[in-house]
Design an enzyme around this catalytic site. Structure first.
Site, short mmCIF file in Angstrom:
data_model
loop_
_atom_site.label_atom_id
_atom_site.label_comp_id
_atom_site.label_asym_id
_atom_site.label_seq_id
_atom_site.Cartn_x
_atom_site.Cartn_y
_atom_site.Cartn_z
N ARG A 180 -4.80 -10.22 3.65
CA ARG A 180 -4.93 -10.20 2.19
C ARG A 180 -3.58 -9.78 1.62
O ARG A 180 -3.06 -8.71 1.93
CB ARG A 180 -6.03 -9.22 1.78
CG ARG A 180 -6.33 -9.17 0.29
CD ARG A 180 -7.49 -8.21 0.02
NE ARG A 180 -7.87 -8.19 -1.38
CZ ARG A 180 -7.35 -7.37 -2.29
NH1 ARG A 180 -6.42 -6.49 -1.92
NH2 ARG A 180 -7.75 -7.41 -3.54
N LYS B 28 0.82 -1.21 0.00
CA LYS B 28 0.00 0.00 0.00
C LYS B 28 0.86 1.27 0.00
O LYS B 28 2.05 1.26 0.30
CB LYS B 28 -0.94 -0.01 1.21
CG LYS B 28 -2.07 -1.05 1.11
CD LYS B 28 -3.07 -0.70 0.03
CE LYS B 28 -4.20 -1.72 -0.13
NZ LYS B 28 -5.20 -1.64 0.92
#
Length: 411
Positions: free
Chosen positions: A255, A221
């Site tokens: 995830r 991210k």
């Protein structure tokens, strides 16, 4: 409250292994090109993820990245998704999650064997999604969202958003015990600075008050880029560091784009995570709620059907703080001890100070947020340096709750 749920036959929760959700992107628009899988390699990639430890595969046919270009139609999303689902269902042994915000795509995917819906809009893009989830009685990952995916900024807004999503889902007849909560790590909107993701990762355990499985989606991210200044393809080690933190803080599902590399991190971090104490006997259960922020206590109380006004009144009684004040006069320390004792707290100071055998001392003040608020108010009207000390205590408690003070630094 101990989390222990059955997700389509897969046990998820505090007493079970942390589950790995492997990311398979069919969308060439995805922000991390290394995650994009062609039809020809789909089975090989999926099987390798399973062999490496994934028990869930999250299939995305349309990129949910806010800057994805072009934005494809629902029809194109279905054209990518359905053949992939048919191929996977015939050949792999894992739960299949579909990453979509559209009810039509979710419904067709469930018809073709998908097990879980992963809606990053938290049922906001397409409210009909709740009808689909209710009809199929399927588990759903819901990401904190209000108007657009991931728009809550800061932990307070994330908590409120997830509480709202659970409430709306319940009103639609969804079995909310099957909801998996995602706090929306990532730069989903331009206004969201990395410090808010740092806060979310650091305070991940706050989400435990909802009593539901927690999903951590930190893989590659943008907040990792903010620290390392590296493109997505070079953020593996940063992702693993963030993953270890969220596991330690209570994540039940991770995830990830990198199943093999993440597996060892997950197992080690989970082994070092302290178990939640709970005692069960017949119909009774006693557990300890780790509350670190008054607002978390408010959400917990509301989930127990405590009135809103009652929860607001009581929340500042739920969190205790220990504040150290150094190098004050013995008289000031004794006044502080007297005043905090009068409010139900306590204070510790050296033995010689109690008998006035020393002029200066440190004092350790122990109390709830509410007790400190009352102490500060009382001290602000006292003599000597006590008004200044009161101001400093108030400031340090405020800084303790302030996101910018906690996480804003030069990177």
């Amino acid at each position: 409250m101990v989390v222990d749920v059955d997700i389509c036959g897969l046990k998820v929760g505090d007493e079970h292994p942390v589950r790995l959700m492997g990311i398979i992107n069919l969308s060439k628009e995805s922000f991390y090109k290394g995650s994009v899988v062609s039809n020809d390699s789909l089975l090989d990639v999926a099987q390798k993820m399973i062999d490496d430890g994934a028990t869930i595969l999250d299939i995305g046919a349309r990129s949910t990245w806010p800057m994805a270009n072009p934005i494809i139609s629902e029809e194109e999303e279905l054209n990518r998704m359905i053949p992939a689902l048919e191929l996977l269902n015939e050949n792999v042994d894992a739960l299949i999650s579909v990453d979509t915000v559209y009810a039509s795509v979710a419904k067709e995917s469930l018809k073709h064997g998908a097990d879980i819906v992963n809606d990053v809009s938290g049922f906001t893009t397409n409210p009909e999604m709740m009808d689909v989830v209710a009809e199929y009685d399927c588990p759903a990952v819901v990401m904190a969202s209000e108007e657009v995916p991931g728009d809550p900024i800061g932990m307070d807004e994330i908590m409120q958003s997830l509480a709202n999503i659970i409430s709306k889902a319940d009103s639609k007849g969804i079995d909310t015990s099957k909801l998996i909560l995602d706090p929306a790590v990532g730069k989903w909107i331009p206004e969201k600075d990395p410090i808010f993701d740092f806060e979310t990762i650091d305070q991940f355990e706050s989400l435990r008050v909802f009593g539901r499985p927690l999903l951590a989606a930190v893989s590659r991210k943008s907040c990792i880029d903010a620290v390392l200044h590296k493109p997505a393809k070079e953020r593996l080690y940063g992702s693993l560091a963030a993953t270890a933190i969220v596991i330690h803080k209570g994540a039940h599902i991770v995830r990830t784009h990198d199943v093999a590399e993440t597996k060892d991190v997950v197992e080690v971090a989970a082994a070092m995570r302290r178990r939640q104490p709970v005692v069960k006997e017949g119909d009774f259960e006693v557990s300890i709620s780790d509350i670190t922020h008054p607002d978390d206590a408010e959400y917990l109380m509301r989930s127990m059907k405590v009135t809103g006004s009652g929860a607001k009144v009581m929340k500042n009684k739920t969190v205790s703080k220990v504040v150290r004040v150094n190098n004050i006069t013995t008289t000031e320390a004794l006044i502080i001890k007297q005043e905090i004792l009068a409010r139900g707290g306590d204070a510790a100071l050296e033995r010689d100070a109690v008998s006035h055998e020393t002029d200066k001392t440190d004092v350790l003040i122990i109390g709830t947020i509410l007790q400190f608020e009352k102490l500060v108010h009382k001290l602000s009207f006292q003599a000597r340096n006590l008004p200044l000390i009161a101001e400093m205590i108030a400031e340090v408690l405020e800084n303790d709750m302030d996101v910018e003070h906690g996480y804003l630094r030069e990177l």
